[in-house]
Scaffold this motif. Structure first.
Motif, PDB file in Angstrom:
ATOM      1  N   SER A 127      24.103  28.555  76.283  1.00  0.00           N
ATOM      2  CA  SER A 127      23.002  28.193  75.399  1.00  0.00           C
ATOM      3  C   SER A 127      23.346  26.916  74.638  1.00  0.00           C
ATOM      4  CB  SER A 127      22.689  29.356  74.453  1.00  0.00           C
ATOM      5  OG  SER A 127      23.874  29.912  73.973  1.00  0.00           O
TER       6      SER A 127
ATOM      7  N   GLY B 158      24.451  24.210  72.100  1.00  0.00           N
ATOM      8  CA  GLY B 158      25.372  24.238  70.969  1.00  0.00           C
ATOM      9  C   GLY B 158      26.606  25.076  71.178  1.00  0.00           C
TER      10      GLY B 158
ATOM     11  N   GLY C 166      29.005  24.515  73.325  1.00  0.00           N
ATOM     12  CA  GLY C 166      30.169  23.650  73.535  1.00  0.00           C
ATOM     13  C   GLY C 166      30.353  23.188  74.966  1.00  0.00           C
TER      14      GLY C 166
ATOM     15  N   ARG D 126      30.948  12.077  69.987  1.00  0.00           N
ATOM     16  CA  ARG D 126      31.646  13.324  70.267  1.00  0.00           C
ATOM     17  C   ARG D 126      33.072  13.032  70.729  1.00  0.00           C
ATOM     18  NH1 ARG D 126      28.858  15.296  73.948  1.00  0.00           N
ATOM     19  NH2 ARG D 126      27.550  16.688  72.739  1.00  0.00           N
TER      20      ARG D 126
ATOM     21  N   LEU E 162      37.142  14.143  69.773  1.00  0.00           N
ATOM     22  CA  LEU E 162      38.036  14.820  70.725  1.00  0.00           C
ATOM     23  C   LEU E 162      39.354  14.084  70.920  1.00  0.00           C
ATOM     24  CD1 LEU E 162      35.446  15.887  73.445  1.00  0.00           C
ATOM     25  CD2 LEU E 162      36.335  17.218  71.532  1.00  0.00           C
TER      26      LEU E 162
ATOM     27  N   ALA F 252      37.504  21.613  64.491  1.00  0.00           N
ATOM     28  CA  ALA F 252      37.067  20.249  64.167  1.00  0.00           C
ATOM     29  C   ALA F 252      37.397  19.274  65.290  1.00  0.00           C
ATOM     30  CB  ALA F 252      37.707  19.804  62.865  1.00  0.00           C
TER      31      ALA F 252
HETATM   32  P1  TYD Z   1      28.259  20.664  72.285  1.00  0.00           P
HETATM   33  O1  TYD Z   1      29.432  20.529  73.181  1.00  0.00           O
HETATM   34  O2  TYD Z   1      27.419  19.456  72.109  1.00  0.00           O
HETATM   35  O3  TYD Z   1      27.370  21.883  72.784  1.00  0.00           O
HETATM   36  P2  TYD Z   1      26.394  21.983  74.068  1.00  0.00           P
HETATM   37  O4  TYD Z   1      26.686  20.804  74.946  1.00  0.00           O
HETATM   38  O5  TYD Z   1      26.749  23.286  74.720  1.00  0.00           O
HETATM   39  O6  TYD Z   1      25.011  21.999  73.573  1.00  0.00           O
HETATM   40  O7  TYD Z   1      28.819  21.093  70.843  1.00  0.00           O
HETATM   41  C1  TYD Z   1      28.485  22.280  70.202  1.00  0.00           C
HETATM   42  C2  TYD Z   1      28.810  22.302  68.743  1.00  0.00           C
HETATM   43  O8  TYD Z   1      30.197  22.183  68.508  1.00  0.00           O
HETATM   44  C3  TYD Z   1      28.155  21.211  67.934  1.00  0.00           C
HETATM   45  O9  TYD Z   1      27.212  21.840  67.079  1.00  0.00           O
HETATM   46  C4  TYD Z   1      29.233  20.583  67.120  1.00  0.00           C
HETATM   47  C5  TYD Z   1      30.423  21.461  67.323  1.00  0.00           C
HETATM   48  N1  TYD Z   1      31.694  20.715  67.445  1.00  0.00           N
HETATM   49  C6  TYD Z   1      32.747  21.038  66.630  1.00  0.00           C
HETATM   50  O10 TYD Z   1      32.670  21.928  65.770  1.00  0.00           O
HETATM   51  N2  TYD Z   1      33.936  20.361  66.777  1.00  0.00           N
HETATM   52  C7  TYD Z   1      34.081  19.355  67.686  1.00  0.00           C
HETATM   53  O11 TYD Z   1      35.163  18.767  67.796  1.00  0.00           O
HETATM   54  C8  TYD Z   1      32.972  19.036  68.533  1.00  0.00           C
HETATM   55  C9  TYD Z   1      33.077  17.952  69.559  1.00  0.00           C
HETATM   56  C10 TYD Z   1      31.796  19.736  68.380  1.00  0.00           C
END
Ligand code: TYD
Ligand code: MG
Length: 465
Positions: free
Chosen positions: A95, A97, A99, A133, A137, A267
């Motif tokens: 779903s 968000g 990751g 993003r 990382l 984070a």
């Molecule tokens: P994301 O990978 O964009 O989810 P998806 O591609 O499945 O939709 O990231 C999901 C969430 O993770 C986003 O709300 C922000 C959070 N996040 C962190 O808490 N720490 C991090 O280092 C990163 C990159 C994202």
């Protein structure tokens, strides 16, 4: 060049029509028409017969040892069966968000750092968003080449020219084929795009990861159309607000489907939780309603806390709410508790939660749920003589018997590792050190709470204080 005329095929009866209609004029089914691409160069059936192919005995077929691209994210590699296979297609569903972009971004970063050619195709986010993003990382992620594109043809062209070892398309639902009139994300588009990408990946030996969104009911959008096309289907799950996320293979042509990877969102991206048991045991509350389940996640034993809350209900139809386990399973367990352990919960709301956002899909969780509910209803904590949380496992039968489940020895060993002894489980199967075996739910509960605590009638639920 003129756009070829659209063609729609009913997935039910095969009727071809020139326009899309909600209902097939052939069989009368609703929503079965899917757009198909015109293929102009159909091989003609007439003329000289083609050469007749000859089947080969399997023994004579050369099968090279599969080379793997290790992402060096140990939990991901394990679920994949050792890493990405060149020329294979992986579908990563989850779903929004959860990751998915983070996980695939990290995998590509590691591969790039190991000297592999990689490509990240983003149809969803702009290149600038992907960069933001990547900054979180770390440095390696910034060396991943990104292509912000959602049209199929340029993506295919750049796969051909870049020839990456590994490529991520995020997400497949945003990729659209210009020759088709239907909207991006529709079944026809998704299928066409995936098939075209798969063809190039196979021919060029690219390990291709397609990211896919999952709809509310849990299926990959585009009614599972992709699951047949790909070699491996991974599901990334967990509650968005919770810390733990699990990655499991639903289908895997190159490995086992029962492996599970556990991650935590931090984070700096996703971190692997190599020893989830330690975390869960540490966090177990030892309060009434809490029990530790010795679960199996694939070939790995994991201890997770199952919690229950039983409260007097104000409602005509009391609530049964479960997070992390199937609701129907919970109903069955409550019925067995009522019938075979004389624990009536008719006037009570029952909430069951698997701590940490873990999802349990094995029948071995039954006993833990039953024990947690019983402990909550009686407001008595369940601990071992040493004050450790009580660990248990086992499937409940409808007649109240406790049934054997897979790998009792690994479950018991994992619980003992954390000093949770003895483990309450089914007596069926071999006797194990550290296992207190019981034939049925009733005897297990009696042993846990003491025989004298057995209620005489359905009055086990104590009145609210
Ligand atoms: P994301 O990978 O964009 O989810 P998806 O591609 O499945 O939709 O990231 C999901 C969430 O993770 C986003 O709300 C922000 C959070 N996040 C962190 O808490 N720490 C991090 O280092 C990163 C990159 C994202
Ligand atoms: Mg994303």
């Amino acid at each position: 060049m003129a756009r070829p005329e659209a063609r729609f095929i009913c997935q039910q009866c095969g009727q071809v029509s020139r326009t899309w209609t909600g209902r097939c004029s052939g069989c009368g089914e609703w929503n079965t028409l899917v757009e198909a691409r015109q293929t102009s160069s159909r091989s003609k059936r007439s003329g000289a017969p083609a050469q007749v192919p000859r089947p080969t005995p399997l023994r004579e077929i050369e099968a090279a040892e599969l080379e793997r691209l290790e992402t060096r994210i140990a939990e991901l590699d394990r679920v994949l069966g050792g890493g990405l296979v060149p020329g294979s297609l992986v579908l990563l569903g989850g779903s929004p968000g959860i990751g998915k972009s983070t996980l695939t971004g990290m995998a590509l970063a590691n591969l790039a750092a190991a000297g592999r050619r990689v490509l990240y195709v983003s149809g969803e986010e702009s290149a600038a968003q992907v960069r933001l993003r990547a900054e979180r990382l770390g440095n390696a992620a910034l060396s991943v080449p990104v292509l912000a594109e959602s049209a199929l043809e340029p993506i295919l062209a750049s796969l051909e020219s870049e020839r990456p070892d590994a490529c991520v398309v995020d997400s497949i639902q945003t990729v659209h084929c210009a020759e088709m009139t239907s909207a991006p994300g529709s079944v026809g588009q998704v299928r066409e795009a995936a098939a075209a990408l798969a063809e190039v990946a196979k021919r060029r030996d690219v390990a291709l990861v397609l990211v896919g969104h999952v709809t509310k009911d849990g299926s990959l959008a585009g009614p599972r159309v992709l699951e047949h096309v790909v070699d491996c289907v991974l599901r990334f799950e967990g509650e968005r607000e919770r810390t733990y996320r699990t990655l499991r293979a639903v289908k895997n042509r190159f490995g086992a489907t029962n492996e599970v990877g556990v991650f935590e969102m931090r984070a700096g991206g996703l971190t692997e939780v190599a020893d989830p048991s330690a975390r869960f045991v540490e966090e177990a509350t030892r309060a009434p309603g809490s029990v530790v389940l010795a679960a199996m996640e694939g070939s790995r034993p994991v201890l997770v806390e199952v919690q229950a809350l039983v409260a007097r209900s104000e409602l005509e139809a009391p609530r049964r709410v479960s997070t992390g386990i199937d609701r129907n399973r919970l109903s069955m367990i409550l019925a067995v508790l009522g019938r075979h352990a004389r624990l009536s919960l008719a006037g009570a709301d029952v909430f069951v939660n698997v701590a940490g956002g873990v999802r349990l899909e094995e029948p071995g969780a039954d006993l833990a749920v039953a024990m947690a509910v019983a402990s909550a209803a009686r407001r008595e904590p369940l601990t071992t003589a040493e004050g450790q949380p009580l660990a248990c496992f086992g499937e409940l039968g409808l007649t109240g018997e406790l049934r054997h489940v897979a790998h009792p020895e690994r479950r018991v060993a994992e619980a003992r590792k954390f000093g949770l002894e003895p483990v309450v489980g089914p007596a069926a199967g071999e006797a194990l050190d550290g296992l207190a075996g019981h034939a049925g739910l009733r005897s297990a509960l009696r042993a846990a709470f003491g025989a004298e605590a057995e209620p005489e009638s359905g009055g086990a639920l104590r009145p609210a204080a």
